[in-house]
Design an enzyme around this catalytic site. Structure first.
Site, PDB file in Angstrom:
ATOM      1  N   HIS A  99      -0.935   2.673  -5.297  1.00  0.00           N
ATOM      2  CA  HIS A  99       0.391   2.052  -5.494  1.00  0.00           C
ATOM      3  C   HIS A  99       0.226   0.754  -6.256  1.00  0.00           C
ATOM      4  O   HIS A  99      -0.724  -0.003  -6.031  1.00  0.00           O
ATOM      5  CB  HIS A  99       1.138   1.869  -4.177  1.00  0.00           C
ATOM      6  CG  HIS A  99       0.495   0.917  -3.212  1.00  0.00           C
ATOM      7  ND1 HIS A  99       0.777  -0.430  -3.208  1.00  0.00           N
ATOM      8  CD2 HIS A  99      -0.409   1.120  -2.219  1.00  0.00           C
ATOM      9  CE1 HIS A  99       0.082  -1.023  -2.252  1.00  0.00           C
ATOM     10  NE2 HIS A  99      -0.655  -0.102  -1.636  1.00  0.00           N
ATOM     11  N   ASP A 101       2.687  -1.651  -6.499  1.00  0.00           N
ATOM     12  CA  ASP A 101       3.469  -2.786  -5.985  1.00  0.00           C
ATOM     13  C   ASP A 101       2.608  -3.554  -4.983  1.00  0.00           C
ATOM     14  O   ASP A 101       1.558  -3.075  -4.540  1.00  0.00           O
ATOM     15  CB  ASP A 101       4.761  -2.309  -5.325  1.00  0.00           C
ATOM     16  CG  ASP A 101       4.513  -1.402  -4.127  1.00  0.00           C
ATOM     17  OD1 ASP A 101       3.578  -0.561  -4.205  1.00  0.00           O
ATOM     18  OD2 ASP A 101       5.220  -1.524  -3.120  1.00  0.00           O
ATOM     19  N   ASP A 133      -5.210  -4.509  -2.527  1.00  0.00           N
ATOM     20  CA  ASP A 133      -4.123  -3.647  -2.023  1.00  0.00           C
ATOM     21  C   ASP A 133      -2.996  -3.605  -3.044  1.00  0.00           C
ATOM     22  O   ASP A 133      -2.089  -4.387  -2.998  1.00  0.00           O
ATOM     23  CB  ASP A 133      -3.631  -4.191  -0.678  1.00  0.00           C
ATOM     24  CG  ASP A 133      -2.534  -3.340  -0.064  1.00  0.00           C
ATOM     25  OD1 ASP A 133      -2.373  -2.180  -0.445  1.00  0.00           O
ATOM     26  OD2 ASP A 133      -1.821  -3.864   0.812  1.00  0.00           O
ATOM     27  N   GLU A 167       5.303   1.324  -2.230  1.00  0.00           N
ATOM     28  CA  GLU A 167       4.564   1.570  -0.994  1.00  0.00           C
ATOM     29  C   GLU A 167       4.785   0.469   0.038  1.00  0.00           C
ATOM     30  O   GLU A 167       4.893   0.749   1.237  1.00  0.00           O
ATOM     31  CB  GLU A 167       3.068   1.707  -1.298  1.00  0.00           C
ATOM     32  CG  GLU A 167       2.273   2.383  -0.187  1.00  0.00           C
ATOM     33  CD  GLU A 167       1.741   1.439   0.883  1.00  0.00           C
ATOM     34  OE1 GLU A 167       1.303   1.938   1.927  1.00  0.00           O
ATOM     35  OE2 GLU A 167       1.751   0.198   0.680  1.00  0.00           O
ATOM     36  N   ASP A 196      -6.719   3.431  -0.413  1.00  0.00           N
ATOM     37  CA  ASP A 196      -5.736   2.402  -0.047  1.00  0.00           C
ATOM     38  C   ASP A 196      -5.981   1.918   1.379  1.00  0.00           C
ATOM     39  O   ASP A 196      -5.046   1.577   2.094  1.00  0.00           O
ATOM     40  CB  ASP A 196      -4.313   2.987  -0.196  1.00  0.00           C
ATOM     41  CG  ASP A 196      -3.218   1.949   0.033  1.00  0.00           C
ATOM     42  OD1 ASP A 196      -3.484   0.752  -0.169  1.00  0.00           O
ATOM     43  OD2 ASP A 196      -2.104   2.351   0.419  1.00  0.00           O
ATOM     44  N   THR A 331      22.037 -20.245  29.713  1.00  0.00           N
ATOM     45  CA  THR A 331      22.273 -19.601  31.011  1.00  0.00           C
ATOM     46  C   THR A 331      23.163 -18.374  30.842  1.00  0.00           C
ATOM     47  O   THR A 331      24.254 -18.300  31.388  1.00  0.00           O
ATOM     48  CB  THR A 331      22.924 -20.603  31.971  1.00  0.00           C
ATOM     49  OG1 THR A 331      24.082 -21.140  31.322  1.00  0.00           O
ATOM     50  CG2 THR A 331      21.973 -21.711  32.323  1.00  0.00           C
ATOM     51  N   SER A 418      -0.673   3.922  10.475  1.00  0.00           N
ATOM     52  CA  SER A 418      -0.246   5.099   9.724  1.00  0.00           C
ATOM     53  C   SER A 418      -0.272   4.795   8.229  1.00  0.00           C
ATOM     54  O   SER A 418      -0.020   3.673   7.815  1.00  0.00           O
ATOM     55  CB  SER A 418       1.202   5.460  10.082  1.00  0.00           C
ATOM     56  OG  SER A 418       1.411   5.375  11.462  1.00  0.00           O
ATOM     57  N   HIS A 446      -2.454  -7.911   3.713  1.00  0.00           N
ATOM     58  CA  HIS A 446      -1.050  -8.343   3.813  1.00  0.00           C
ATOM     59  C   HIS A 446      -0.963  -9.814   4.178  1.00  0.00           C
ATOM     60  O   HIS A 446       0.069 -10.278   4.640  1.00  0.00           O
ATOM     61  CB  HIS A 446      -0.311  -7.505   4.856  1.00  0.00           C
ATOM     62  CG  HIS A 446      -0.027  -6.107   4.400  1.00  0.00           C
ATOM     63  ND1 HIS A 446       0.997  -5.354   4.905  1.00  0.00           N
ATOM     64  CD2 HIS A 446      -0.607  -5.336   3.445  1.00  0.00           C
ATOM     65  CE1 HIS A 446       1.014  -4.166   4.299  1.00  0.00           C
ATOM     66  NE2 HIS A 446       0.045  -4.129   3.422  1.00  0.00           N
TER      67      HIS A 446
END
Lengths: 476, 476
Positions: A99, A101, A133, A167, A196, A331, A418, A446
């Site tokens: 990817h 991006d 990345d 992505e 990746d 409260t 994932s 990241h």
């Protein structure tokens, strides 16, 4: 093959500064897909890829995923670039994915240098957003083609490419294209390789054969018609927060054991081959302690910790929507609270059965509370776990390539999170998918100060080329 | 007294439109104490009070509480106005309290009319911000003085006044003034009357003899050094949210029973006199269901519900700071979460003992979790509960005044929340304090469309005057 690879490795070493300059050129394009103001830069980066493919003589077409809504704007989605290099029916055909991006980055976030200016520091790290990345790995494939061309060497396989620009923002539109092209652009594909992800540690390459799935839930408990003052109404109404705390406490123990009946039934048993893959891994508890900046790990040894990370399910409570969440003291009795939690799933768990277990259990437990509030559970999104056989020739080829380049057997790893496209490729093409990382665990993909070591970039380029050669020798 | 009160009541009826116009005049001053841009209006309102006191021949002095910090500004605090009307040593001296600031209000919040323009609707409701909270009651005292003056009637008691302009914003500076003036401006005070609360329902007046206290806690659980990705780290670390859910679930049951050992030990037993005060109350379960806009009450009868509201302690979980609280799905393992909860306390509970029980219990329960995270409990603020004897002559006088004006015995009520100045007056002056409300339960004091019924305003003015006459006949 040995002679060809020797030439290829030498060419890569010779051209390494060209490759670094090329990386500098693409890092300078701030192709942040989640930022409206940077969307034109994502298109600029997509155009750069197409220009390079043209230069290298790669056939390509683009697929336009249309528009999407973001932050109140209707935006054009960046192109999905499909490449084809070689159409020899006598050769294997390998599909590679990357990817173009990147994640957002601002100097003010704490970067030591300008994030979109590639800087090589004294440790040989190429620091800049997108270095690892995933611009470095995409360039790895292109560099490998270029090196072969300079040597007058033909690639031993046909290549197909799939490069996307969304992505980091949900890969919008990608799945449809993959499914549609399964019998089109991708029809001859024999194996898939995705570069990746990252090494498990910082010193030893790995190949990755499994990912966990996810089932993400919202658990809404509703009581009074509006938020109430706890002075006036405390002690008179069933409070949704109290009910939610009870249900939350019944989902998972402080030791991470999931308490939902049936959830563990489908977890695949540990095989002897898998068990044997753990001891050589480049990992120990201090690597984990450094990563979390604390020592509050559940397990007292790194093998159980890795199993907890990637081969057993886990359940995390993420937070509560609708309750008081600011600093200070308010409260309030919140009228409706929405608990958020998710289960990381592993083979052979299936989302539908996870849902059934979760919903039944929560309703049963809620009934025991004797509360007049109401409960509603909903799965917000689900992704299946993925595991591949590391005995498949695709993996055997990758392992041989690692040994050729790094003189070491690679770690065989899974990951706890994932990478949804993995499963999409596997399901749509019904071919073995391999994750073959270029960068290291400490690259900070990241995070601030993202980097790719020069050695990982250069040896990684060799690795991708060697993998293609090794694969060309396999029968499958 | 009977003749004097007949004259007084007639004068109040005669002047009622003057009183409504006066209320219109003060509602038009948007004296919002919590809004920087309205601070000058609070001063305007303070000046209006001083002008009226001058007109009525009330001696007064102001106390300047100095400055405070708000929203990044250093602001002058509005004046505390101390009044004295009558200094006859043969008479009782009554201190009355009110506040001249109001809650914020914007038409856009959902008001049917402009909030700072008093409108009388077809139901005889005087709608406008501050009408019932607390400008109407302040004017009630001033109207009563004026009516006596018009009739050439001397008040039967000496009055002392304490009017502040910061009640809706923490009454900053007030406690110090009360303590300092206990042996100064307030030295002759025999009894205190606060008109700043509401009837229990909408049809029957009440006098209020008790308030709950509060102990507000933050419960911080700390784990990893930074927020983690639940895919990568779920199943490997002790998650602070899991620990917090367990502790939250051990504090209170869904039926509202507090599980902290020792907490209930000091709850004063129900006396026969108190028990007898419940059946006549203007309250039923549907009043409560309307107020909460739902039917999820714990008790199946209104008497237990009221006891739950005001004479027994309660524990509410307010929310969590540091967890994911937005809409949508975020796969975070929060590194540090701060649970917020509070206990509403009743006589004879004391904050120090509540703290000791809470801290010990949470530490004991946390130790049972076997978590490597850390826990810290802190009381953010505490206020003592308050209860007065409704057999005191101050209450007997107020009850007689209610019967005289409304021809009905008043409800004897407590409230579940706190009015901190009540306890300050009682502790600093060591005199009986009475809460004598003018408005109704449905007035919407802190809400949109705040109102004071014309009948409550006019009969309430009579009530305040009658109370002074009734009190003047008591020996204490």
């Amino acid at each position: 093959m040995d002679a060809a690879l020797s030439q290829f490795f030498a060419q890569v070493d010779k051209d390494q500064n060209i490759y670094v300059d090329r990386l500098r050129e693409v890092v300078a394009i701030p192709s942040v897909s989640s930022d409206v103001s940077h969307r034109p830069d994502v298109f600029t980066m997509g155009a750069w890829i197409q220009k390079e493919l043209t230069r290298l003589g790669v056939d390509f077409e683009i697929r336009d995923p249309g528009t999407h809504e973001m932050d109140g704007h209707t935006l054009q989605l960046p192109p999905i670039v499909l490449g084809a290099y070689g159409r020899d029916p006598a050769k294997k055909t390998v599909l590679v994915y990357g990817h173009y991006d990147v994640q957002p980055a601002l100097k003010e976030d704490g970067w030591a240098t300008e994030p979109f200016e590639l800087v090589e520091n004294e440790k040989g790290e190429l620091v800049g957003r997108g270095s690892t990345d995933d611009k470095g790995p995409i360039l790895g494939w292109l560099n490998a083609i270029e090196a072969h061309q300079k040597l007058g060497l033909e690639l031993p396989v046909n290549l197909r490419m799939c490069f996307e620009g969304m992505e980091e923002n949900g890969s919008e539109g990608l799945d449809d294209v993959i499914v549609a092209e399964a019998k089109g652009w991708f029809k001859d594909v024999d194996a898939v390789c995705i570069s990746d992800n990252y090494w498990l540690g910082d010193s030893k390459p790995c190949i990755t054969y499994g990912l966990r799935g996810i089932s993400y839930y919202k658990l809404a408990i509703k009581g009074p018609g509006r938020d109430l003052h706890s002075g006036v109404f405390g002690g008179t109404v069933h409070e949704p927060m109290t009910d939610l705390a009870y249900i939350f406490s019944k989902l998972v123990t402080p030791q991470g054991e999931i308490l939902i009946p049936g959830i563990m039934d489908d977890v695949a048993p540990l095989t002897a081959a898998e068990e044997a893959s753990y001891p050589p891994l480049d990992f120990n508890l201090s690597t984990l302690h450094n990563a979390i900046d604390a020592k509050n790990t559940i397990h007292d040894n790194h093998i159980d910790a890795l199993k907890g990370r990637w081969r057993y399910p886990s359940l995390s409570l993420h937070g509560i929507e609708g309750a008081f969440s600011a600093a200070g003291a308010k409260t309030v009795i919140p009228a409706k609270v929405i608990g958020k939690f998710s289960i990381r799933s592993v083979p052979n768990m299936v989302p539908e059965k996870i849902d059934a277990c979760v919903v039944k259990y929560i309703n049963d437990e809620f009934a025991k509370l004797g509360s007049k509030n109401t409960v509603e559970v909903e799965c917000l999104h689900a992704g299946k776990p993925w595991v591949a056989s590391f005995e498949h020739p695709n993996y055997v080829a990758a392992a041989a390539a690692v040994e050729r380049v790094f003189k070491v057997k690679p770690d065989l790893t899974r990951e706890g999170g994932s990478i949804p496209v993995t499963l999409t490729f596997q399901d749509a093409l019904n071919k073995n998918v391999l994750l073959l990382p270029m960068g290291r665990s400490s690259d900070g993909a990241h995070s601030i100060n993202e980097k790719l070591d020069r050695s990982n970039y250069i040896e990684g380029t060799k690795l991708l080329g060697a993998y293609l050669w090794e694969l060309s020798t396999k029968n499958f």
